[in-house]
Design a protein around this motif. Structure first.
Motif, PDB file in Angstrom:
ATOM      1  N   ASP A  32       0.797  -1.192  -0.147  1.00 26.55           N
ATOM      2  CA  ASP A  32      -0.150   0.007  -0.034  1.00 26.55           C
ATOM      3  C   ASP A  32       0.865   1.342   0.052  1.00 26.55           C
ATOM      4  O   ASP A  32       0.945   1.887   1.088  1.00 26.55           O
ATOM      5  CB  ASP A  32      -1.112   0.018   1.099  1.00 26.55           C
ATOM      6  N   PRO A  33       1.291   1.503  -0.986  1.00 26.35           N
ATOM      7  CA  PRO A  33       2.111   2.944  -1.346  1.00 26.35           C
ATOM      8  C   PRO A  33       1.202   4.047  -1.643  1.00 26.35           C
ATOM      9  O   PRO A  33       0.991   4.431  -2.632  1.00 26.35           O
ATOM     10  CB  PRO A  33       3.025   2.571  -2.358  1.00 26.35           C
ATOM     11  N   GLY A  34       0.676   4.660  -0.403  1.00 24.52           N
ATOM     12  CA  GLY A  34      -0.302   5.460  -0.496  1.00 24.52           C
ATOM     13  C   GLY A  34      -0.170   7.132  -0.790  1.00 24.52           C
ATOM     14  O   GLY A  34      -1.091   7.856  -0.363  1.00 24.52           O
ATOM     15  N   VAL A  65      -2.829   3.645  -2.863  1.00 25.96           N
ATOM     16  CA  VAL A  65      -2.249   3.134  -4.336  1.00 25.96           C
ATOM     17  C   VAL A  65      -1.652   4.049  -4.998  1.00 25.96           C
ATOM     18  O   VAL A  65      -0.915   3.988  -6.197  1.00 25.96           O
ATOM     19  CB  VAL A  65      -2.983   2.285  -5.027  1.00 25.96           C
ATOM     20  N   ILE A  66      -1.993   5.601  -4.736  1.00 27.19           N
ATOM     21  CA  ILE A  66      -1.433   6.478  -5.489  1.00 27.19           C
ATOM     22  C   ILE A  66       0.060   6.598  -5.885  1.00 27.19           C
ATOM     23  O   ILE A  66       0.295   7.104  -6.974  1.00 27.19           O
ATOM     24  CB  ILE A  66      -1.815   7.766  -4.976  1.00 27.19           C
ATOM     25  N   GLY A  67       0.700   6.027  -5.020  1.00 29.12           N
ATOM     26  CA  GLY A  67       2.088   6.006  -5.286  1.00 29.12           C
ATOM     27  C   GLY A  67       2.836   4.793  -5.953  1.00 29.12           C
ATOM     28  O   GLY A  67       4.282   4.795  -6.143  1.00 29.12           O
ATOM     29  N   VAL A  68       1.908   3.912  -6.387  1.00 24.56           N
ATOM     30  CA  VAL A  68       2.167   2.681  -7.055  1.00 24.56           C
ATOM     31  C   VAL A  68       3.251   2.871  -8.185  1.00 24.56           C
ATOM     32  O   VAL A  68       4.160   2.101  -8.350  1.00 24.56           O
ATOM     33  CB  VAL A  68       1.005   1.888  -7.492  1.00 24.56           C
ATOM     34  N   ASP A  69       2.838   3.652  -9.063  1.00 24.35           N
ATOM     35  CA  ASP A  69       3.616   3.985 -10.263  1.00 24.35           C
ATOM     36  C   ASP A  69       5.138   4.749  -9.920  1.00 24.35           C
ATOM     37  O   ASP A  69       5.888   4.282 -10.674  1.00 24.35           O
ATOM     38  CB  ASP A  69       3.196   4.889 -11.435  1.00 24.35           C
ATOM     39  N   HIS A  70       5.230   5.337  -8.839  1.00 22.32           N
ATOM     40  CA  HIS A  70       6.611   5.708  -8.406  1.00 22.32           C
ATOM     41  C   HIS A  70       7.380   4.507  -7.948  1.00 22.32           C
ATOM     42  O   HIS A  70       8.593   4.584  -8.243  1.00 22.32           O
ATOM     43  CB  HIS A  70       6.401   6.907  -7.554  1.00 22.32           C
ATOM     44  N   PRO A  78       6.317  -5.990 -10.143  1.00 18.78           N
ATOM     45  CA  PRO A  78       5.150  -5.989 -10.071  1.00 18.78           C
ATOM     46  C   PRO A  78       3.819  -5.707  -9.100  1.00 18.78           C
ATOM     47  O   PRO A  78       4.557  -5.666  -8.110  1.00 18.78           O
ATOM     48  CB  PRO A  78       4.910  -7.715 -10.604  1.00 18.78           C
ATOM     49  N   SER A  79       3.078  -4.874  -9.365  1.00 21.44           N
ATOM     50  CA  SER A  79       1.849  -4.385  -8.630  1.00 21.44           C
ATOM     51  C   SER A  79       0.874  -5.464  -8.716  1.00 21.44           C
ATOM     52  O   SER A  79       0.186  -5.879  -9.630  1.00 21.44           O
ATOM     53  CB  SER A  79       1.556  -3.344  -8.706  1.00 21.44           C
ATOM     54  N   TYR A  80       0.374  -6.067  -7.437  1.00 19.31           N
ATOM     55  CA  TYR A  80      -1.016  -6.804  -7.301  1.00 19.31           C
ATOM     56  C   TYR A  80      -2.177  -6.181  -6.710  1.00 19.31           C
ATOM     57  O   TYR A  80      -2.036  -5.576  -5.801  1.00 19.31           O
ATOM     58  CB  TYR A  80      -0.239  -7.847  -6.416  1.00 19.31           C
ATOM     59  N   LEU A  81      -3.358  -6.515  -7.478  1.00 24.97           N
ATOM     60  CA  LEU A  81      -4.668  -5.983  -7.103  1.00 24.97           C
ATOM     61  C   LEU A  81      -5.520  -7.118  -7.095  1.00 24.97           C
ATOM     62  O   LEU A  81      -5.468  -7.941  -8.129  1.00 24.97           O
ATOM     63  CB  LEU A  81      -4.928  -4.697  -7.630  1.00 24.97           C
ATOM     64  N   HIS A  82      -6.622  -7.127  -6.356  1.00 24.37           N
ATOM     65  CA  HIS A  82      -7.839  -7.827  -6.690  1.00 24.37           C
ATOM     66  C   HIS A  82      -8.587  -7.427  -7.844  1.00 24.37           C
ATOM     67  O   HIS A  82      -8.728  -6.239  -7.822  1.00 24.37           O
ATOM     68  CB  HIS A  82      -8.790  -8.327  -5.300  1.00 24.37           C
ATOM     69  N   ARG A  83      -8.960  -8.248  -8.715  1.00 25.02           N
ATOM     70  CA  ARG A  83      -9.513  -7.498 -10.082  1.00 25.02           C
ATOM     71  C   ARG A  83     -11.060  -6.829  -9.682  1.00 25.02           C
ATOM     72  O   ARG A  83     -11.229  -5.807 -10.527  1.00 25.02           O
ATOM     73  CB  ARG A  83      -9.917  -8.837 -10.701  1.00 25.02           C
ATOM     74  N   ALA A 104      -2.853  14.335  -9.689  1.00 24.18           N
ATOM     75  CA  ALA A 104      -2.297  13.120  -9.610  1.00 24.18           C
ATOM     76  C   ALA A 104      -2.340  12.628 -11.066  1.00 24.18           C
ATOM     77  O   ALA A 104      -3.306  12.580 -11.703  1.00 24.18           O
ATOM     78  CB  ALA A 104      -2.873  12.416  -8.706  1.00 24.18           C
ATOM     79  N   PRO A 105      -1.371  12.094 -11.766  1.00 21.78           N
ATOM     80  CA  PRO A 105      -1.371  11.189 -12.905  1.00 21.78           C
ATOM     81  C   PRO A 105      -2.136  10.066 -12.698  1.00 21.78           C
ATOM     82  O   PRO A 105      -2.242   9.209 -11.759  1.00 21.78           O
ATOM     83  CB  PRO A 105      -0.019  10.999 -13.490  1.00 21.78           C
ATOM     84  N   ASP A 106      -2.853   9.579 -13.977  1.00 25.75           N
ATOM     85  CA  ASP A 106      -3.607   8.346 -13.920  1.00 25.75           C
ATOM     86  C   ASP A 106      -2.386   7.146 -13.627  1.00 25.75           C
ATOM     87  O   ASP A 106      -1.437   7.153 -13.973  1.00 25.75           O
ATOM     88  CB  ASP A 106      -4.220   7.959 -15.256  1.00 25.75           C
ATOM     89  N   LEU A 107      -2.914   6.183 -13.081  1.00 22.20           N
ATOM     90  CA  LEU A 107      -2.221   4.837 -12.933  1.00 22.20           C
ATOM     91  C   LEU A 107      -2.249   3.815 -13.840  1.00 22.20           C
ATOM     92  O   LEU A 107      -3.279   3.598 -14.664  1.00 22.20           O
ATOM     93  CB  LEU A 107      -2.877   4.052 -11.494  1.00 22.20           C
ATOM     94  N   ARG A 108      -1.138   3.521 -14.225  1.00 25.14           N
ATOM     95  CA  ARG A 108      -1.094   2.336 -15.053  1.00 25.14           C
ATOM     96  C   ARG A 108      -1.874   1.048 -14.616  1.00 25.14           C
ATOM     97  O   ARG A 108      -2.104   0.888 -13.326  1.00 25.14           O
ATOM     98  CB  ARG A 108       0.609   1.731 -15.347  1.00 25.14           C
ATOM     99  N   GLN A 109      -2.202  -0.009 -15.273  1.00 25.85           N
ATOM    100  CA  GLN A 109      -2.961  -1.010 -14.905  1.00 25.85           C
ATOM    101  C   GLN A 109      -1.966  -1.875 -13.864  1.00 25.85           C
ATOM    102  O   GLN A 109      -0.776  -2.089 -14.037  1.00 25.85           O
ATOM    103  CB  GLN A 109      -3.464  -1.949 -15.974  1.00 25.85           C
TER     104      GLN A 109
END
Length: 214
Positions: A32-34, A65-70, A78-83, A104-109
């Protein structure tokens, strides 16, 4: 197994670094990089010399999750999430802007999907994915032998909100009933606030008490 908690989000959400050990070269994951300002987390990982291997996410709300792409850009993990939380994930930048009046930029999938019953391994520890919808459709908990990362399903003394976009009070009740299976000695690392133990919550958390009495 070593755990380090960071409170970096303006919403006071917890970001965890979970590592085999604090020895240089030990494998680690970030849960959870928030926030976009992840410098304290990066500095810790680099100073200890950890080998980051993955990012696990308990759910898709922006303050988790907003920091996931950083994180992905820096470490290539890799980043994991429930579908079931993909819509929540895609809406995270919108809610970041709405709550914090900042861009904030959009997140990659996400790179991979979590499912109920999946096993995630880090060193000698195995964590089972429990799908615990209610706070969000795809909320999950990472349940190990001694510790659980409960996201916003269960906190010390309370539970996650069920009045948000995508929340479901009925699903939360079912999830709380399910997690009553957890043993008393299990240490809980929640998405907000301090750690606690399941035995304490079973005796004192009014939401769990209501489920048991119902």
């Amino acid at each position: 197994m070593e755990i380090r908690r960071f409170v970096i989000s303006p919403i006071q959400s917890n970001c965890y670094v979970l590592a085999e050990s604090w020895e240089r070269g030990a494998n680690a994951v970030v849960i959870d990089p928030g926030d976009l300002a992840l410098d304290p987390v990066f500095s810790f990982i680099d100073e200890v010399g950890l080998k980051l291997v993955a990012n696990w996410n308990t759910h898709g709300h922006f303050d988790h999750v907003i920091g996931v792409d950083h994180l992905r850009q820096r470490y290539g993990v890799p980043s994991y999430l429930h579908r079931d939380d993909l819509v929540t994930w895609n809406r995270a930048p919108h809610w970041y802007r709405a709550y914090l009046a900042d861009d904030a930029p959009d997140l990659r999938q996400p790179d991979a999907w979590l499912q109920d019953g999946d096993e995630l391994t880090l060193g000698d520890e195995t964590f089972t994915v429990w799908h615990t919808p209610g706070h969000s459709p795809g909320s999950v908990c990472f349940v190990g032998k001694r510790v659980v990362f409960s996201g916003d399903t269960l906190f010390a003394g309370t539970i996650g909100r069920v009045d948000l976009e995508g929340s479901d009070p009925g699903a939360m009740q079912a999830s709380l009933k399910r997690i009553l299976q957890w043993p008393d000695e299990l240490e809980i690392y929640p998405g907000h606030g301090p750690a606690t133990r399941m035995g304490h919550e079973r005796r004192h958390n009014r939401f769990l008490l209501e489920v048991m009495q119902g």
